[in-house]
Scaffold this motif. Structure first.
Motif, short mmCIF file in Angstrom:
data_model
loop_
_atom_site.label_atom_id
_atom_site.label_comp_id
_atom_site.label_asym_id
_atom_site.label_seq_id
_atom_site.Cartn_x
_atom_site.Cartn_y
_atom_site.Cartn_z
N SER A 254 0.86 -1.18 0.00
CA SER A 254 0.00 0.00 0.00
C SER A 254 0.89 1.23 0.00
O SER A 254 2.10 1.14 0.25
N LEU A 255 0.28 2.38 -0.27
CA LEU A 255 1.00 3.65 -0.30
C LEU A 255 0.21 4.70 0.45
O LEU A 255 -1.02 4.66 0.50
N VAL A 256 0.92 5.67 1.01
CA VAL A 256 0.31 6.81 1.69
C VAL A 256 0.86 8.07 1.05
O VAL A 256 2.08 8.29 1.04
N GLU A 257 -0.02 8.89 0.51
CA GLU A 257 0.37 10.16 -0.08
C GLU A 257 0.10 11.27 0.92
O GLU A 257 -1.01 11.37 1.46
N PHE A 258 1.10 12.10 1.18
CA PHE A 258 0.99 13.18 2.16
C PHE A 258 0.75 14.52 1.47
O PHE A 258 0.93 14.66 0.25
N VAL A 259 0.35 15.50 2.26
CA VAL A 259 -0.04 16.80 1.70
C VAL A 259 1.14 17.54 1.05
O VAL A 259 0.92 18.43 0.24
N ASP A 260 2.37 17.16 1.39
CA ASP A 260 3.53 17.84 0.79
C ASP A 260 3.94 17.22 -0.54
O ASP A 260 4.93 17.63 -1.14
N GLY A 261 3.18 16.23 -1.01
CA GLY A 261 3.51 15.58 -2.27
C GLY A 261 4.34 14.32 -2.12
O GLY A 261 4.55 13.60 -3.10
N SER A 262 4.82 14.05 -0.91
CA SER A 262 5.58 12.81 -0.67
C SER A 262 4.64 11.61 -0.65
O SER A 262 3.50 11.71 -0.19
#
Length: 394
Positions: A254-262
């Motif tokens: 799975s992946l987690v996308e953060f608000v800073d684009g990471s």
């Protein structure tokens, strides 16, 4: 492993694939953890074999008629293990003093009572029973919060998200979650080509070794739909911020996308023992028996959008989550009945989503105000689906 307290672990669903994997990890750390409680549904012989190997204090079989065989088998093996039977006994053991950690791996809605009992008792709850969250996610998570239980998801996808989040599990900085799906044994096939697939073909998962019901759910993509609902409850994000990508190599879990684009991703070989080791050892890392990932040998990672025309169960699950209330309970119950009928050869593969869609249409979402309301929705959906089976009979 030095410095870890001795964990006493209840493995509920001990004879299934997740339960056996959990016992394998536990056995690798005899100085730090032991299987103190083992529970199974009806497989007495397999449960007895596990008891001979792991010598728990208590063993329970859900099928009450099997209690004499369990009792006599334990006695004949010279084990002091106490024999129990029935779902109430399993729930009592999950919430009792004989364990501090519970691996909740009972398949289906039958696992809800013991999951709630462990949460009420403030246990470390390694949750592999997705139906508990689909049926009563708000109740399970609220109970865990109120009683100080630590819920660690053991589905590989949710465990991957758990590993990517900060230690406190906060999602304040998360833009979206991306669950990956292998695509199951029929990835790339169109709807028409699925009309005549057999139960044997549907349970032949290309990457994971799982039980028949979960394997069929993977083949229909309902498994991923249920995981979307789970993710909503586990991490508190709405459906609009949860996506699914098909990833046939099953290396990115799975992946987690953060608000800073990471974007952070958790990678590893497709083996449930990794997720179980995370749950049993957290916040430390412990040996799982799983080898490392050789990216050079793997060569490539592919991703594609899910085909919801060929596999409509995923879209049905998103719709049930957005409808809220009792809709996820109806979805889950109808699916369980439909998958059971398919595995018995009574209906075709494509009848599974059709039956689920019929149940959702016949039973519009109502407020999920109590466990009783959810159980009523579950029962109504099962009855509705069973009565509809005749229309889809092969």
């Amino acid at each position: 492993m030095a410095g870890l307290l001795m964990r006493r672990v209840a493995v509920l669903g001990a004879t299934g694939s997740i339960g056996r994997s959990a016992l394998d990890v536990i056995a690798r750390h005899p100085g730090a953890m032991r299987a103190s409680v083992l529970a199974a549904g009806s497989q007495v012989d397999a449960l007895l074999e596990a008891c001979r190997r792991h010598r728990p204090d208590d063993a329970a079989i859900a099928d009450e008629s099997a209690w004499p065989r369990l009792r006599d088998g334990l006695r004949d093996a010279g084990l002091p293990t106490r024999a129990h039977a029935g779902k109430d006994a399993i729930a009592a053991l999950a919430g009792g003093d004989g364990c501090d950690t519970v691996v909740a791996a009972i398949v289906g809605a039958a696992g809800l009572d013991s999951t709630l009992a462990a949460a009420r008792a403030g246990k470390r709850l390694l949750l592999a029973n997705k139906e508990s969250l689909v049926l009563a996610g708000e109740l399970v998570m609220a109970t865990a919060r109120d009683h100080g239980a630590r819920v660690i998801p053991i589905d590989s996808e949710h465990n991957a998200i758990f590993q990517c989040l900060p230690p406190d599990g906060a999602c304040d900085d998360v833009r979206r979650l991306v669950l990956t799906a292998s695509g199951g044994p029929f990835r790339g096939r169109d709807r028409a080509s699925l009309a005549d697939v057999t139960p044997a073909q549907a349970v032949a998962h290309p990457k994971w070794s799982m039980g028949p019901k979960i394997s069929v759910d993977s083949a229909t993509l309902m498994n991923k739909g249920l995981e979307v609902i789970e993710a909503h409850h586990l991490f508190g994000l709405p459906a609009a911020r949860i996506d699914v990508l098909v990833h046939p190599q099953s290396l990115v879990h799975s992946l987690v996308e953060f608000v800073d684009g990471s974007t952070l991703a958790q990678l590893g070989l497709p083996d449930m023992r990794t997720a179980l080791a995370v749950g049993l050892g957290w916040p430390r890392r412990i040996e799982s028996g799983v080898g490392g990932l050789d990216l050079l040998a793997q060569s490539r990672l592919d991703f594609e959008a899910p085909d919801t025309d060929a596999f409509p169960c995923l879209a049905l699950a998103f719709g049930a989550l957005e409808a809220g209330g009792t809709a996820p309970a109806v979805l889950n119950a109808a699916n369980e009945e439909a998958v059971s009928a398919f595995l018995q050869g009574r209906i075709a593969f494509l009848s599974i989503p059709a039956l689920v869609e019929d149940a959702l249409a016949a039973l519009p979402a109502r407020p999920a105000a109590s466990l009783e309301a959810l159980r009523e929705a579950d029962a109504l959906a099962r009855d509705t689906t069973r009565r509809a089976l005749a229309r889809y009979a092969r």
